[in-house]
Design a protein around this motif. Structure first.
Motif, PDB file in Angstrom:
ATOM      1  N   GLY A  56       0.729  -3.689  -1.115  1.00 38.77           N
ATOM      2  CA  GLY A  56       1.117  -4.820  -1.952  1.00 38.77           C
ATOM      3  C   GLY A  56       2.359  -5.554  -1.480  1.00 38.77           C
ATOM      4  N   PHE A  57       3.091  -4.945  -0.580  1.00 38.04           N
ATOM      5  CA  PHE A  57       4.295  -5.577  -0.022  1.00 38.04           C
ATOM      6  C   PHE A  57       4.804  -4.668   1.091  1.00 38.04           C
ATOM      7  N   TRP A  58       5.686  -5.208   1.945  1.00 36.01           N
ATOM      8  CA  TRP A  58       6.244  -4.390   3.022  1.00 36.01           C
ATOM      9  C   TRP A  58       7.239  -3.419   2.401  1.00 36.01           C
ATOM     10  N   GLY A  59       6.904  -2.161   2.446  1.00 34.40           N
ATOM     11  CA  GLY A  59       7.699  -1.154   1.760  1.00 34.40           C
ATOM     12  C   GLY A  59       6.815  -0.330   0.836  1.00 34.40           C
ATOM     13  N   ASP A  60       5.559  -0.764   0.686  1.00 37.98           N
ATOM     14  CA  ASP A  60       4.620  -0.037  -0.170  1.00 37.98           C
ATOM     15  C   ASP A  60       4.254   1.291   0.502  1.00 37.98           C
ATOM     16  N   ASN A  61       3.621   2.151  -0.280  1.00 33.96           N
ATOM     17  CA  ASN A  61       3.275   3.503   0.150  1.00 33.96           C
ATOM     18  C   ASN A  61       2.468   3.500   1.458  1.00 33.96           C
ATOM     19  N   LEU A  62       2.886   4.321   2.409  1.00 37.77           N
ATOM     20  CA  LEU A  62       2.260   4.310   3.736  1.00 37.77           C
ATOM     21  C   LEU A  62       0.913   5.029   3.774  1.00 37.77           C
ATOM     22  N   ASP A  63       0.673   5.912   2.811  1.00 38.54           N
ATOM     23  CA  ASP A  63      -0.585   6.661   2.796  1.00 38.54           C
ATOM     24  C   ASP A  63      -1.694   5.917   2.066  1.00 38.54           C
ATOM     25  N   ALA A  64      -1.300   4.948   1.228  1.00 44.46           N
ATOM     26  CA  ALA A  64      -2.287   4.279   0.375  1.00 44.46           C
ATOM     27  C   ALA A  64      -3.411   3.612   1.171  1.00 44.46           C
ATOM     28  N   PRO A  65      -3.115   2.877   2.263  1.00 43.93           N
ATOM     29  CA  PRO A  65      -4.211   2.223   2.982  1.00 43.93           C
ATOM     30  C   PRO A  65      -5.222   3.224   3.522  1.00 43.93           C
TER      31      PRO A  65
END
Lengths: 127, 451
Positions: B11-20
């Motif tokens: 959702g933005f740069w800084g969002d959770n890295l595992d989510a994608p």
């Protein structure tokens, strides 16, 4: 006398548009939405947030989700890019508004008899 | 009936890295979108790129793409659309190509650019594109020498072109967030960008708007979130779009979070001005005709999004240098914590004044006593401790640097109960002020290339 916080009638979310903020207030029920439309005016919201120094407050409607959307212009002390506040993006404004104490009573559901009577009355006025 | 599943894993740069990765693994997606660019991100990337031509894009994306390789190997139809390109989409694409080559050297990476107006800015201004500030009406020429970035928000059209070229990964610069979803939908269903398809473009815009902030559609920020919402396992949103533009919002099965009328309606109105006129480069969408229905647990159907015309302008987001700022904190314990903290903040500014430094702007906050919304929310009781936060902004970097040195002294010379000075002097950062404007679509040329 104000007896309940607005959060009993509605939920919501707020965010930023540059130096402006929007606060969406969404009623849980149709009765709640009717109350909001009548009482939660742009003037009331402007007065509540007066210390933040908005240049103006505008109210827009999204009746499809029982929502009122308030635009608070120039309210973020510069916005995300240059505001010195912690909440540069107005993320907490909805929660602040939902704390507002209001005078509201949960309408008791009409009995089937009286609601039928209302319907008939409505029909009569229509024809 | 054909339905396209588009999931947004960032959702933005800084969002959770595992989510994608989690979303792509479990979401049965046709498209994974990843959104990295907030209003200010571009100015930061522009300054990075000016110093070093090999950066200036969302570098997180390259790491995420690397972790997505096993998924891309398994799901050969999965495509990625992202605005990770930032100010340097071609370099981002070159790096992405090296990563993707491991799985699929045949598949193309496409780049959408042309959003960056900085190289032509003087020409545009000379040709009468004054880029007046949307709120104040001032022409951009008044701050021209301080401008660090100026980008038009492109729409879905160039994304469709990129997908037509067979791209498996589409990397864009500044594109309207919702267009990351509209592009794939328009491509899959063959929608043209004409009057006949405006309502469907609007409906897909609603979908894009709902998923663009990641978990905000699926339980994040939900007013009624509680322990049973399981936000630690929050699932990211999936829009499953049909040919007529109707769609559902859901999340991978078994994940935490919540998809219900409340979460979706809160997000529908998030960062919206007039719900009847949500402007994007593709269409002006009317959110007030949208109907929401809970069709089963954790699935909300969204129908009825309509168009309210289309504008002949792109929105432009410019940023200009506007001095320096810094904010520091201390913790002050009670009794009278709030009073002591407020006085401590004043003392900091007073000492700086004695040393000859006053600031263009300063702000003292007592967090824990209601200062997130100053003057509106008040503490009902004497809080046991509060956070003192003092921030200043000034054109002179040296003055702001001097400010950062005035917190530590209070640990010994301030009120009793002063603590929390463990992170050292706060950093000084340059301020890039936001300049929103409009530009005629005819003055901007989107570019689509394959690398």
């Amino acid at each position: 006398m104000p007896n309940v916080p607005l959060s009993q009638i509605a939920h919501g979310r707020s965010g930023d548009k540059g130096n402006h903020a929007n606060i969406a207030i969404i009623a849980y029920t149709d009765a709640g939405f009717a109350w909001l439309k009548q009482h939660l005016t742009a003037e009331v919201v402007a007065a509540y947030f007066a210390p933040l120094g908005a240049s103006r407050v505008e109210r827009l409607e999204a009746p499809n989700v029982r929502g009122l959307n308030f635009m608070l212009y120039d309210v973020l002390a510069g916005g995300a890019s240059r505001s010195l506040r912690t909440d540069t993006q107005g993320k907490t404004l909805a929660l602040a508004l939902l704390r507002m104490m209001v005078e509201w009573e949960e309408p008791t559901p009409p009995s089937s008899f009286s609601s039928r009577r209302e319907e008939e009355k409505e029909k009569a006025t229509r024809s | 009936m054909k339905r396209i599943r588009i999931g947004n894993g960032c959702g933005f740069w800084g969002d959770n890295l595992d989510a994608p990765v989690r979303l792509a693994e479990a979401g049965q997606l046709h498209y994974l979108t990843l959104e990295y660019l907030a209003e200010l991100t571009m100015s930061i990337l522009a300054v990075q790129k000016a110093k070093d031509g090999s950066v200036g894009f969302a570098t997180d994306f390259i790491a995420v793409l690397g972790r997505l390789i096993p998924v891309l190997k398994q799901q050969l139809g999965l495509k990625i659309v992202t605005n990770a390109g930032g100010m340097n989409p071609r370099v981002c694409a070159r790096e992405a190509k090296e990563v993707v080559a491991q799985v699929d050297p045949e598949k193309q990476i496409a780049v959408v650019s042309g959003d960056d107006l900085l190289p032509h800015l003087d020409e545009l201004l000379a040709n009468g594109h004054t880029l007046n500030h949307l709120d104040t009406g001032q022409p951009l020429s008044s701050i021209r020498d301080k401008v660090v970035s100026a980008n038009a928000y492109l729409g879905a059209k160039p994304i469709v072109e990129a997908l037509k070229l067979g791209a498996r990964v589409v990397i864009t610069g500044r594109v309207a967030d919702a267009s990351l979803t509209v592009g794939p939908a328009a491509h899959e269903f063959g929608w043209d960008f004409d009057d006949a398809h405006l309502d469907r473009l609007a409906a897909a815009t609603v979908a894009g708007h709902l998923i663009e902030c990641g978990a905000q559609a699926t339980g994040g920020l939900w007013i009624n979130a509680n322990d049973s919402t399981r936000l630690a396992d929050v699932g990211y949103p999936i829009a499953e779009i049909a040919e007529d533009g109707s769609f559902t919002i859901s999340k991978p099965e078994g994940t935490g979070g919540a998809v219900n009328i409340e979460t979706v309606s809160e997000q529908l109105l998030y960062e919206v001005a007039d719900p009847a006129r949500y402007f994007t480069p593709d269409v002006t969408a009317n959110f007030t005709t949208v109907k929401l229905a809970q069709v089963k647990p954790e699935v909300v159907s969204v129908t009825g999004g309509t168009a309210n015309g289309v504008t002949d302008t792109y929105k432009v987001s410019a940023a200009y240098r506007d001095g320096f700022m810094s904010a520091g904190t201390l913790v002050i314990a009670g009794p009278n914590a709030a009073w002591k903290a407020r006085r401590s903040g004043e003392i900091i500014l007073e000492k700086l004044k004695q040393a000859g430094f006053t600031f263009a702007e300063s702000n003292v906050e007592v967090l824990g006593a209601g200062d997130c919304v100053p003057g509106v929310v008040n503490a009902s009781a004497d809080p046991p401790e509060v956070v003192l936060r003092v921030a200043v902004r000034d054109p002179r970097k040296a003055a702001v640097e001097r400010f950062t040195k005035e917190f530590a002294p209070l640990v010994t010379s301030g009120f009793p109960g002063t603590t929390g000075y463990t992170t050292g002097r706060p950093p000084v950062r340059e301020v890039f002020a936001y300049w929103p404007a409009l530009i005629a679509k005819s003055a901007v040329t989107p570019i689509v290339e394959v690398v």
